[in-house]
Design a protein around this motif. Sequence first.
Motif, short mmCIF file in Angstrom:
data_model
loop_
_atom_site.label_atom_id
_atom_site.label_comp_id
_atom_site.label_asym_id
_atom_site.label_seq_id
_atom_site.Cartn_x
_atom_site.Cartn_y
_atom_site.Cartn_z
N PHE A 188 2.03 47.86 36.97
CA PHE A 188 2.26 48.57 35.71
C PHE A 188 3.74 48.86 35.50
O PHE A 188 4.22 48.85 34.36
N ASP A 189 4.46 49.11 36.60
CA ASP A 189 5.89 49.35 36.47
C ASP A 189 6.60 48.17 35.83
O ASP A 189 7.47 48.32 34.97
N LYS A 190 6.21 46.95 36.20
CA LYS A 190 6.80 45.74 35.61
C LYS A 190 6.34 45.57 34.17
O LYS A 190 7.14 45.25 33.27
N VAL A 191 5.04 45.75 33.95
CA VAL A 191 4.49 45.60 32.61
C VAL A 191 5.21 46.51 31.63
O VAL A 191 5.61 46.09 30.53
N PHE A 192 5.43 47.75 32.05
CA PHE A 192 6.04 48.73 31.15
C PHE A 192 7.54 48.47 30.96
O PHE A 192 8.01 48.35 29.83
N TYR A 193 8.28 48.37 32.05
CA TYR A 193 9.74 48.30 31.93
C TYR A 193 10.26 46.91 31.54
O TYR A 193 11.44 46.75 31.26
N GLU A 194 9.38 45.92 31.49
CA GLU A 194 9.79 44.61 31.01
C GLU A 194 9.16 44.30 29.65
O GLU A 194 9.07 43.15 29.23
N SER A 195 8.75 45.36 28.96
CA SER A 195 8.12 45.20 27.65
C SER A 195 9.08 45.61 26.54
O SER A 195 10.17 46.13 26.79
N ASN A 196 8.65 45.39 25.32
CA ASN A 196 9.37 45.83 24.13
C ASN A 196 8.55 46.91 23.43
O ASN A 196 7.33 46.99 23.64
N PRO A 197 9.19 47.75 22.61
CA PRO A 197 8.45 48.82 21.93
C PRO A 197 7.23 48.31 21.17
O PRO A 197 6.20 49.01 21.11
N GLU A 198 7.30 47.11 20.62
CA GLU A 198 6.15 46.59 19.85
C GLU A 198 4.96 46.24 20.75
O GLU A 198 3.85 46.02 20.26
N ASP A 199 5.19 46.18 22.07
CA ASP A 199 4.10 45.89 23.01
C ASP A 199 3.32 47.15 23.41
O ASP A 199 2.30 47.05 24.11
N LEU A 200 3.79 48.29 22.98
CA LEU A 200 3.26 49.55 23.50
C LEU A 200 1.77 49.74 23.23
O LEU A 200 1.03 50.19 24.11
N SER A 201 1.30 49.41 22.05
CA SER A 201 -0.11 49.62 21.72
C SER A 201 -1.02 48.81 22.63
O SER A 201 -2.07 49.28 23.07
#
Length: 318
Positions: A38-51
């Motif tokens: 999850f740490d990778k999923v979150f910190y390698e994402s963009n704001p539009e991926d949040l939902s």
Amino acid sequence: MNKLLILSLTLLLFSCKKEDKVEEEVAKIPVKFNVERFDKVFYESNPEDLSKIKAEYPFFFPEGNEDTVWINKLNNPLLRELYSEVQNKYSNVGPLEADLTKLFGYAQYYFPEYKTPRVITLINEVDKEAKSIYVDTLAIVALDCYLGKEHRYYKDFPEYERIGFNENQILPDLVNSFSYNKVAPPTNRSLLALMIYKGKQLYLKDKLLPDYSDAAKIAYTDSQIQWCKENEYQMWSYFVENNILFEANMKNEFRFINNAPFSKFYLGLDAESPGRVGQWLGWQIVRSYMENNDTSLKEMLALDAKTIFDKSKYKPAK
């Protein structure tokens, strides 16, 4: 060869065979999981991926927080640096997966009602009170809490706490969490009841982490374990002679149970002692009980402290 030596060798051989049998049975238990980063999923994402991330990991996003809270975290330079340090240390979680596979196998051997949990890693901003959690079908590991005790992020923590930030504390911390609804809580706040409660938790590590050293199980150094072994009789004599075993005094918890730089006998040996020696002694009492009684792990974990103590035949050698 004297009879005592023959008996000791026989018991040792029997114990080894029993452990080998357990290991064989554990190897047959299917343990399948993937470490979800999850740490990778979150910190390698963009704001539009949040939902999308929130839909996949809803338990990490409590209601009442606007998306701006998470976007700010995503863009926080200090948290991004923390994530970078985690990546440097844990770019490959293969060794962790191998260790977890063993742990879950032993957990399911002794507690068949528990299945392999979902395993998720994250960053919790070095919250030492929530480093690893293992409940029901979920195991969560905060990797930023295991970068090694010498890491600069932990320099403000006292030395006796920094040992808990070593990588080899991930599994012991998970077992601590796993133990909370397996070990019967103490029925009173006497020193002995607290010692045996903690001793049960440590004995559970004997069973679920058989390859771990005693030092790793209790978060001591090897020299601290050696100190306890060399001073076991003196410590026990102090508790007995000062009539504090059955005392419900919170001061004794701070002196001998809670994490501290050293234990407080108010003697010259204090500075040499590790903290939490009451936990270590409780562990030896529980071990003695299990050696001298035909009791299953689950049955022992449910027993009250007095029964365990009375039937343990615990008597440290001079």
